[in-house]
Design an enzyme around this catalytic site. Structure first.
Site, PDB file in Angstrom:
ATOM      1  N   HIS A  30       0.827  -1.210   0.000  1.00  0.00           N
ATOM      2  CA  HIS A  30       0.000   0.000   0.000  1.00  0.00           C
ATOM      3  C   HIS A  30       0.860   1.258   0.000  1.00  0.00           C
ATOM      4  CE1 HIS A  30       0.556  -1.701   4.111  1.00  0.00           C
ATOM      5  NE2 HIS A  30       1.118  -0.519   4.295  1.00  0.00           N
TER       6      HIS A  30
ATOM      7  N   GLN B 273      -3.973   3.816   4.444  1.00  0.00           N
ATOM      8  CA  GLN B 273      -3.069   2.973   3.651  1.00  0.00           C
ATOM      9  C   GLN B 273      -3.872   2.277   2.557  1.00  0.00           C
ATOM     10  OE1 GLN B 273      -1.833   1.196   7.431  1.00  0.00           O
ATOM     11  NE2 GLN B 273       0.306   1.553   6.895  1.00  0.00           N
TER      12      GLN B 273
ATOM     13  N   ARG C 122      13.636  -4.657   2.959  1.00  0.00           N
ATOM     14  CA  ARG C 122      12.624  -5.390   3.716  1.00  0.00           C
ATOM     15  C   ARG C 122      11.291  -5.135   3.040  1.00  0.00           C
ATOM     16  NH1 ARG C 122       8.548  -4.204   7.229  1.00  0.00           N
ATOM     17  NH2 ARG C 122       8.166  -5.525   9.035  1.00  0.00           N
TER      18      ARG C 122
ATOM     19  N   ASP D  56       7.669  -5.128   2.867  1.00  0.00           N
ATOM     20  CA  ASP D  56       6.663  -5.097   3.934  1.00  0.00           C
ATOM     21  C   ASP D  56       5.327  -5.701   3.505  1.00  0.00           C
ATOM     22  OD1 ASP D  56       5.728  -3.949   6.573  1.00  0.00           O
ATOM     23  OD2 ASP D  56       4.344  -2.930   5.215  1.00  0.00           O
TER      24      ASP D  56
ATOM     25  N   GLU E  18       8.674  -9.805   4.700  1.00  0.00           N
ATOM     26  CA  GLU E  18       7.919  -9.761   5.948  1.00  0.00           C
ATOM     27  C   GLU E  18       6.579 -10.441   5.695  1.00  0.00           C
ATOM     28  OE1 GLU E  18       5.266  -7.692   9.122  1.00  0.00           O
ATOM     29  OE2 GLU E  18       5.232  -7.103   7.021  1.00  0.00           O
TER      30      GLU E  18
ATOM     31  N   HIS F 288       9.178  -4.495  16.326  1.00  0.00           N
ATOM     32  CA  HIS F 288       8.352  -3.301  16.561  1.00  0.00           C
ATOM     33  C   HIS F 288       6.858  -3.636  16.573  1.00  0.00           C
ATOM     34  CE1 HIS F 288       8.098  -3.950  12.318  1.00  0.00           C
ATOM     35  NE2 HIS F 288       7.080  -3.109  12.245  1.00  0.00           N
ATOM     36  N   ASP F 289       6.503  -4.852  16.128  1.00  0.00           N
ATOM     37  CA  ASP F 289       5.090  -5.219  16.066  1.00  0.00           C
ATOM     38  C   ASP F 289       4.667  -6.020  17.303  1.00  0.00           C
ATOM     39  OD1 ASP F 289       4.219  -3.952  13.736  1.00  0.00           O
ATOM     40  OD2 ASP F 289       5.049  -5.534  12.469  1.00  0.00           O
TER      41      ASP F 289
HETATM   42  C1  GLC Z   1       4.012  -4.587   8.597  1.00  0.00           C
HETATM   43  C2  GLC Z   1       4.705  -3.725   9.633  1.00  0.00           C
HETATM   44  C3  GLC Z   1       3.685  -3.148  10.546  1.00  0.00           C
HETATM   45  C4  GLC Z   1       2.702  -2.339   9.744  1.00  0.00           C
HETATM   46  C5  GLC Z   1       2.107  -3.154   8.603  1.00  0.00           C
HETATM   47  C6  GLC Z   1       1.383  -2.292   7.623  1.00  0.00           C
HETATM   48  O1  GLC Z   1       3.388  -5.669   9.171  1.00  0.00           O
HETATM   49  O2  GLC Z   1       5.661  -4.484  10.324  1.00  0.00           O
HETATM   50  O3  GLC Z   1       4.288  -2.355  11.543  1.00  0.00           O
HETATM   51  O4  GLC Z   1       1.672  -1.882  10.578  1.00  0.00           O
HETATM   52  O5  GLC Z   1       3.110  -3.818   7.865  1.00  0.00           O
HETATM   53  O6  GLC Z   1       2.282  -1.548   6.840  1.00  0.00           O
END
Ligand code: GLC
Length: 628
Positions: A168, A236, A266, A268, A310, A380-381
């Protein structure tokens, strides 16, 4: 580097294009070949690749060559990562230069800047709502600063990872702004609907990622009368990857960033990139085709760069992101080992490694082709309890009840729990609830410190160090999340920040405490003990080349329910990594360890011989050894 003559550069490009062509064109043809204008798309993409290659700085082309010669550069035991927000760690990009000694003191050779491209104003989901992929977040600096810092990192032998958000863009991104104004070309970059019919049909099988503060998967915009696909937050907007123009634009962006000196991209939220009616719209086969094609583009025009996927999904669904099966060796080079993380916390709560051993031994191969894991304990999640009903059942547990128990335990409510966390995105409809909290607070340090209980503090420190040792020895690149090397506790200040209060993940996204860091060498407090412990672990990892990620990782059962065992089966001899997940002593037979391939009785982690009185190896509470 002396300039290579122009013609030679063209020849090199032609060779690289030819090498990766079989990985690229069949994917794109299958995805887009039936669309009008496909031939023009192919020509534009080839041209974009050629241009990026021509623009690639000489220093990076030298790095390309170096990595052609050493393709295992990211698999070696000297790789160790550190993940941080630039502002929270160092203020600005330039400010980071003063912090590199600290990172090198810890043994770090890889840094991940949390989202650093220009985000939308206000709440930007921690920067994952990008409004301009060509600009650095002005609060951090400029693109020139970024390039400068990337070069400095390279000089120090530190690899640089940044995020590329593929699923997004922010609704403030220029494409989205054009789309909202009615521009049909850009409307086709997103998934927009004139009526709620299709959104409703899709919604029947979709899951909600943020059910609490961003329920649903679509947003209606009355000013332009359309429903827009918004998997994550309202701001988003999901990209339409079925449109080849999106592929082209993102490839250009990817290579532009690669040419600024990035080593690792990375990617995402990749699981969500392709939509199919009647499915969860996660990990559809086309996602893997897209990722293989993006990978091939990088190999052609920026070959030094690798991809970290990810995909926080169930084990069987995750492995294809590392190119298993059809895409073997051609997709991601790294993917987050979410299962290892979840199982660590699960075993820590239950003091039983049975499920962990079962899941990691039965779902994961002992080796991968040109790929490995990013291993981590916290990031961070939030922590979602990605334990399937089938796996729980195989170990005699009810999946839903077990997941619930883990949330209660880590929230701290469960009687006897050592943990202090907070809930994230509780979903009353499904009963699902996830957990936020810092490594140290979840591992018991916050409660122990508040209670002034020295014994409990020590146990928490040992839990934390066991976790760090686990990810350092498992295989892959261990990622240390900022502050976890100093046993940083939960940060409750997010609750008064209007942009963050709704998102409990900010509880574990603290601001670096440089005061605490300053006394790390001598401090007897948990911060100093953990820092020195992590530094030792990384140093011993570096010295133990058998921990190279290409060394097979075999998870083996023991007769001790609280002990987790991983054999790293290197040609030079096996390293048997043992971890005691309980606060009691555990005992293992020396004969059993020898049967696993251990030849001496040396602990590579402490670099000391292991005593075996009466043929028994004794592991203290939360003890860990890397037996060779
Ligand atoms: C990934 C990130 C997370 C974010 C999501 C949407 O999972 O690690 O922090 O909220 O993507 O971009």
């Amino acid at each position: 580097m002396a300039k290579t003559p122009l013609r030679a550069q063209d020849e090199i490009f032609a060779l690289r294009l030819a090498r990766s062509a079989p990985d690229l064109w069949p994917m794109l043809e299958a995805l887009y070949g039936a669309q009008a204008g496909y031939a023009a798309f192919e020509a534009s993409l080839t041209e974009a690749l050629r241009k990026s290659w021509a623009a690639r700085p000489a220093g990076l082309k030298l790095l390309d060559l170096k990595r052609d010669l050493e393709p295992d550069w990211f698999l070696r035991s000297d790789m160790a990562g550190y993940v941080f927000y630039i502002d929270r760690f160092a203020g600005t990009l330039r400010g980071l230069l003063d912090k590199l000694d600290y990172l090198q003191d810890l043994g770090i050779t890889y840094v991940h800047f949390m989202p650093c491209l220009k985000p939308r104003p206000g709440d930007s989901d921690g920067g994952y709502s990008v409004m301009d992929y060509a600009a650095i977040n002005p609060a951090y600096g400029t693109m020139a600063d970024f390039e400068f810092v990337a070069t400095e990192l390279r000089k120090r032998g530190i690899s640089l990872c940044i995020d590329l958000v593929l699923n997004h863009t922010a609704k403030e991104h220029d494409w989205a702004v054009q789309a909202a104004k009615g521009d049909a070309v850009h409307q086709d970059y997103y998934l927009m609907y004139d009526s709620p019919d299709l959104p409703n049909q899709y919604s029947r099988t979709l899951v909600e990622v943020f059910p609490d503060n961003a329920p649903g998967n679509f947003t209606y915009y009355p000013d332009f009368s359309k429903w827009v696909w918004t998997t994550f937050n309202e701001h988003q907007w999901d990209l339409n990857w079925a449109n080849p123009q999106v592929f082209l634009e993102i490839t250009k962006i990817m290579l532009h960033l690669a040419n600024k000196g990035v080593d690792v991209l990375r990617l995402d939220a990749v699981a969500f990139m392709w939509k199919r009616m009647g499915t969860r719209c996660q990990s559809e086969p086309e996602v893997h085709m897209l990722l293989q094609a993006l990978r091939a583009c990088c190999r052609i025009a920026a070959p030094a760069v690798i991809h970290l996927a990810e995909a926080i999904v169930a084990p069987a669904e995750m492995l294809p992101y590392l190119g298993r099966g059809r895409h073997d060796g051609r997709e991601g080079n790294l993917a987050y080992h979410n299962s290892l993380m979840v199982q660590f916390w699960g075993a820590l709560a239950t003091r039983d490694t049975g499920l962990m051993t079962y899941v990691l031994a039965s779902h994961f191969p002992d080796r991968l082709t040109n790929a490995s894991y990013a291993t981590y304990i916290r990031c961070h999640d939030d922590i979602g309890w990605a334990i399937t009903d089938e796996d729980a059942w195989a170990k005699g547990m009810n999946g839903a009840a077990h997941r619930n128990y883990l949330s209660d335990f880590y929230e701290g409510d469960f009687p006897g729990s050592f943990s202090e966390g907070t809930l994230f995105q509780e979903n009353p409809a499904t009963g699902d609830k996830r957990i936020s909290g810092s490594f140290a607070s979840l591992a018991g340090l916050e409660k122990a410190t508040e209670a002034g209980d020295e014994g409990a503090v020590d146990l928490a420190v040992q839990r934390i160090l066991m976790g760090h040792a686990l990810i350092a020895g498992f295989g892959g690149i261990p990622l240390i999340y900022m502050g976890d090397e100093l046993a940083t506790l939960n940060d409750y200040s997010y609750r008064t920040d209007p942009d963050h209060a709704h998102d409990s993940r900010w509880i574990h996204r603290p601001v670096m405490d440089w005061g605490v860091a300053a006394s790390r060498a001598t401090d007897d407090a948990p911060s100093g003990r953990v820092f020195r412990g992590v530094r030792d672990i990384l140093e011993r990892r570096r010295a133990t080349s058998a921990l190279h990620a290409a060394t097979p990782t075999r998870v083996v059962g023991t007769d001790q329910p609280g002990v987790f065992a991983v054999a790293r089966v290197a040609p030079t001899g096996t390293v048997l990594c043992l971890y005691n997940f309980t606060e009691n002593w555990a005992h293992l037979g020396e004969a059993w360890t020898r049967a696993q391939g251990v030849s001496g009785m040396h602990d590579a982690l402490s670099d000391a011989p292991v005593a075996t009185p009466g043929g028994i190896i004794a592991l203290p509470p939360y003890g860990r050894v890397w037996l060779t």
